[in-house]
Design a protein around this motif. Structure first.
Motif, PDB file in Angstrom:
ATOM      1  N   ALA A  68      29.912  58.763  61.831  1.00 30.81           N
ATOM      2  CA  ALA A  68      31.189  58.898  61.133  1.00 30.81           C
ATOM      3  C   ALA A  68      31.181  60.128  60.235  1.00 30.81           C
ATOM      4  O   ALA A  68      30.219  60.371  59.508  1.00 30.81           O
ATOM      5  N   THR A  69      32.254  60.892  60.297  1.00 31.09           N
ATOM      6  CA  THR A  69      32.360  62.093  59.459  1.00 31.09           C
ATOM      7  C   THR A  69      33.613  62.085  58.586  1.00 31.09           C
ATOM      8  O   THR A  69      33.681  62.823  57.605  1.00 31.09           O
ATOM      9  N   ARG A  70      34.602  61.269  58.932  1.00 34.19           N
ATOM     10  CA  ARG A  70      35.838  61.233  58.153  1.00 34.19           C
ATOM     11  C   ARG A  70      36.399  59.816  58.234  1.00 34.19           C
ATOM     12  O   ARG A  70      36.763  59.347  59.303  1.00 34.19           O
ATOM     13  N   GLN A  71      36.444  59.136  57.102  1.00 36.44           N
ATOM     14  CA  GLN A  71      36.804  57.721  57.100  1.00 36.44           C
ATOM     15  C   GLN A  71      37.694  57.368  55.909  1.00 36.44           C
ATOM     16  O   GLN A  71      37.691  58.057  54.892  1.00 36.44           O
ATOM     17  N   THR A  72      38.422  56.261  56.053  1.00 35.22           N
ATOM     18  CA  THR A  72      39.114  55.636  54.936  1.00 35.22           C
ATOM     19  C   THR A  72      38.636  54.195  54.833  1.00 35.22           C
ATOM     20  O   THR A  72      38.405  53.527  55.842  1.00 35.22           O
ATOM     21  N   PHE A  73      38.483  53.729  53.599  1.00 36.41           N
ATOM     22  CA  PHE A  73      38.059  52.363  53.314  1.00 36.41           C
ATOM     23  C   PHE A  73      39.088  51.720  52.390  1.00 36.41           C
ATOM     24  O   PHE A  73      39.750  52.408  51.619  1.00 36.41           O
ATOM     25  N   MET A  74      39.175  50.406  52.450  1.00 29.19           N
ATOM     26  CA  MET A  74      40.071  49.693  51.544  1.00 29.19           C
ATOM     27  C   MET A  74      39.355  48.491  50.953  1.00 29.19           C
ATOM     28  O   MET A  74      38.722  47.716  51.671  1.00 29.19           O
ATOM     29  N   VAL A  75      39.435  48.374  49.623  1.00 27.93           N
ATOM     30  CA  VAL A  75      38.911  47.211  48.910  1.00 27.93           C
ATOM     31  C   VAL A  75      40.043  46.673  48.040  1.00 27.93           C
ATOM     32  O   VAL A  75      41.072  47.336  47.860  1.00 27.93           O
ATOM     33  N   SER A  76      39.880  45.482  47.495  1.00 23.98           N
ATOM     34  CA  SER A  76      40.965  44.925  46.687  1.00 23.98           C
ATOM     35  C   SER A  76      40.411  44.043  45.574  1.00 23.98           C
ATOM     36  O   SER A  76      39.301  43.508  45.661  1.00 23.98           O
ATOM     37  N   THR A  77      41.213  43.910  44.545  1.00 27.48           N
ATOM     38  CA  THR A  77      40.939  42.963  43.467  1.00 27.48           C
ATOM     39  C   THR A  77      42.286  42.470  42.956  1.00 27.48           C
ATOM     40  O   THR A  77      43.281  43.184  43.028  1.00 27.48           O
ATOM     41  N   GLY A  78      42.330  41.233  42.462  1.00 22.17           N
ATOM     42  CA  GLY A  78      43.604  40.644  42.075  1.00 22.17           C
ATOM     43  C   GLY A  78      43.534  39.966  40.725  1.00 22.17           C
ATOM     44  O   GLY A  78      42.617  40.181  39.931  1.00 22.17           O
ATOM     45  N   GLY A  79      44.526  39.133  40.476  1.00 21.16           N
ATOM     46  CA  GLY A  79      44.601  38.394  39.220  1.00 21.16           C
ATOM     47  C   GLY A  79      45.480  39.030  38.170  1.00 21.16           C
ATOM     48  O   GLY A  79      45.538  38.548  37.036  1.00 21.16           O
ATOM     49  N   PHE A  80      46.183  40.114  38.514  1.00 26.32           N
ATOM     50  CA  PHE A  80      46.957  40.861  37.525  1.00 26.32           C
ATOM     51  C   PHE A  80      48.384  40.353  37.353  1.00 26.32           C
ATOM     52  O   PHE A  80      49.140  40.927  36.576  1.00 26.32           O
ATOM     53  N   ASP A  81      48.777  39.318  38.063  1.00 31.35           N
ATOM     54  CA  ASP A  81      50.157  38.814  37.991  1.00 31.35           C
ATOM     55  C   ASP A  81      50.284  37.882  36.791  1.00 31.35           C
ATOM     56  O   ASP A  81      50.472  36.676  36.928  1.00 31.35           O
ATOM     57  N   ASN A  82      50.195  38.465  35.608  1.00 31.77           N
ATOM     58  CA  ASN A  82      50.083  37.690  34.364  1.00 31.77           C
ATOM     59  C   ASN A  82      51.443  37.461  33.717  1.00 31.77           C
ATOM     60  O   ASN A  82      51.829  38.134  32.763  1.00 31.77           O
ATOM     61  N   HIS A  83      52.170  36.489  34.226  1.00 40.61           N
ATOM     62  CA  HIS A  83      53.445  36.120  33.612  1.00 40.61           C
ATOM     63  C   HIS A  83      53.226  35.371  32.298  1.00 40.61           C
ATOM     64  O   HIS A  83      54.153  35.220  31.510  1.00 40.61           O
ATOM     65  N   ARG A  84      51.992  34.899  32.077  1.00 42.33           N
ATOM     66  CA  ARG A  84      51.639  34.222  30.831  1.00 42.33           C
ATOM     67  C   ARG A  84      50.332  34.794  30.299  1.00 42.33           C
ATOM     68  O   ARG A  84      49.458  35.193  31.071  1.00 42.33           O
ATOM     69  N   SER A  85      50.198  34.810  29.001  1.00 45.79           N
ATOM     70  CA  SER A  85      48.926  35.128  28.332  1.00 45.79           C
ATOM     71  C   SER A  85      48.272  36.367  28.926  1.00 45.79           C
ATOM     72  O   SER A  85      47.108  36.337  29.327  1.00 45.79           O
ATOM     73  N   GLN A  86      49.003  37.464  28.951  1.00 46.35           N
ATOM     74  CA  GLN A  86      48.504  38.666  29.610  1.00 46.35           C
ATOM     75  C   GLN A  86      47.350  39.320  28.862  1.00 46.35           C
ATOM     76  O   GLN A  86      46.388  39.784  29.493  1.00 46.35           O
ATOM     77  N   ALA A  87      47.411  39.358  27.553  1.00 49.72           N
ATOM     78  CA  ALA A  87      46.490  40.223  26.800  1.00 49.72           C
ATOM     79  C   ALA A  87      45.023  39.943  27.107  1.00 49.72           C
ATOM     80  O   ALA A  87      44.270  40.840  27.492  1.00 49.72           O
ATOM     81  N   GLY A  88      44.580  38.708  26.960  1.00 47.38           N
ATOM     82  CA  GLY A  88      43.169  38.419  27.195  1.00 47.38           C
ATOM     83  C   GLY A  88      42.771  38.544  28.642  1.00 47.38           C
ATOM     84  O   GLY A  88      41.727  39.116  28.982  1.00 47.38           O
ATOM     85  N   THR A  89      43.609  38.019  29.542  1.00 47.78           N
ATOM     86  CA  THR A  89      43.309  38.075  30.975  1.00 47.78           C
ATOM     87  C   THR A  89      43.238  39.514  31.450  1.00 47.78           C
ATOM     88  O   THR A  89      42.324  39.918  32.168  1.00 47.78           O
ATOM     89  N   HIS A  90      44.232  40.297  31.053  1.00 48.35           N
ATOM     90  CA  HIS A  90      44.322  41.683  31.493  1.00 48.35           C
ATOM     91  C   HIS A  90      43.107  42.484  31.036  1.00 48.35           C
ATOM     92  O   HIS A  90      42.569  43.314  31.780  1.00 48.35           O
TER      93      HIS A  90
END
Length: 377
Positions: free
Chosen positions: A221-243
């Motif tokens: 391989a000489t030219r590639q794209t990768f994708m990773v993910s992380t979640g939990g940011f949908d903070n409709h409540r109590s955003q400050a500590g979670t965020h």
């Protein structure tokens, strides 16, 4: 505000949980792109209010905005993604394994000819197909698969199925040696600024990407794209500590990944960038959280950047002001996905002639003072 971690040479600062990124900024390996998101054309508040036809489809919806970010479709959610369409051109050019996702099946990576390899962040196993097993069930299963793969297929579906299965088995053999090798420099280098090992789901995904980059010679391989993910940011409540905790994880993981790229000597040849459905409403809500908004701020990490750039337009933070699509702080993007992604794919080697294929609305953003943001040296 007093707790912000400053970006030297600017009037801006980072959330304190993102403090590890200041180290990368100080090395010239971090740029920010402000207020970015899906757009059909440059848009004012007045146009947003008077011209519904100029609004991207299904604003403020998780699924729709993820798909618009991943496909750059604007008015509709296309079946292929802009990174997948980059992969199409790489497949046409003969590049090996151009797209690998550790975030499951994501439309961003799907092309017309580019089929992304999907990997988990757990152990890579060929269940029931262990060549070294002497168990009767394993032998019988292995023999059945071998017979099926060797058989003449009389239909397109049969041939496609056989080729996919054989490709997956062959890839498994190659990848097992790369991902599970004891002879890798990745583990020792994947640490935070205090030299502590960084762990967790996002860390595991990025470590696997790092090992695949380390083993690119084996994969051809000489030219590639990768994708990773992380979640939990949908903070409709109590955003400050979670965020705060979520940002701390992102900051430590990104620092550790960049540190690993430096240890491998490829930091100038690798770029990490962010995408997200949308920003959060600036005014917040009555539950100490915030709701779905629009334009969001993104960062790019690479040793090949034009150093210490703050690109795009930071929004006027006045509620119901010129950059607010409503009256609670849902910023109308000043930078389009095409202008953000365009810089990345040009750096990756996509030609000017292929830009309209990668971004169907490219003509809107190519000229007239618009175009790819100036990320790279």
């Amino acid at each position: 505000q007093n707790a912000l971690v400053g970006l030297p040479g600017t009037n801006y600062g980072l959330h304190p949980s993102l403090a590890p990124l200041q180290n990368i900024w100080n090395e010239g390996g971090l740029n920010w792109v402000f207020n970015t998101g899906p757009l059909l054309q440059p848009l004012t508040r007045e146009q947003f209010e008077s011209r519904p036809d100029l609004r991207p489809a299904n604003l403020f919806s998780h699924d729709a905005q993820q798909n618009l970010w991943q496909t750059a479709g604007g008015t509709s959610e296309l079946p292929t993604g802009w990174m997948g369409r980059v992969g199409d051109r790489f497949v046409d050019a003969g590049f090996q394994a151009p797209s690998i996702s550790l975030a499951g099946a994501q439309r961003a990576m799907i092309g017309e000819r580019n089929n992304p390899l999907l990997l988990s962040s757990g152990n890579l196993q060929r269940s029931g197909y262990d060549p070294s097993s002497t168990a009767a069930d394993d032998i019988a299963r292995r023999n059945a698969v071998d017979v099926m793969l060797a058989a003449t297929q009389n239909s397109d579906l049969g041939r496609i199925t056989r080729d996919i299965m054989q490709g997956d088995l062959d890839a498994g053999v190659q990848l097992d040696g790369i991902l599970n090798s004891d002879d890798s420099a990745v583990t020792a280098a994947f640490v935070d600024p205090d030299n502590n090992a960084v762990t967790g789901s996002l860390a595991d995904q990025l470590k696997r990407v790092a090992r695949l980059i380390e083993g690119r010679g084996v994969l051809g391989a000489t030219r590639q794209t990768f994708m990773v993910s992380t979640g939990g940011f949908d903070n409709h409540r109590s955003q400050a500590g979670t965020h705060s905790g979520l940002l701390a994880n992102v900051g430590r993981c990104v620092y550790a990944f960049y540190n690993t790229m430096k240890a491998l000597g490829v930091e100038n040849e690798v770029a990490l960038f962010t995408m997200s459905d949308f920003n959060r409403v600036f005014a917040g809500n009555g539950s100490a959280g915030s709701d779905h908004a629009w334009g969001s701020h993104h960062f790019v990490v690479s040793g090949g950047l034009r150093p210490n750039q703050l690109l795009g337009g930071y929004p006027d933070l006045a509620l119901a002001g010129p950059d607010d699509s409503r009256d609670d702080g849902r910023w109308i993007p000043s930078t389009s996905i095409e202008e953000y992604g365009g810089s990345l794919v040009r750096w990756l080697g996509v030609s000017d002639a292929d830009m309209p294929y990668v971004f169907p609305n490219w003509s809107t953003w190519d000229g007239g003072g618009r175009g790819p943001v100036d990320l790279f040296a």
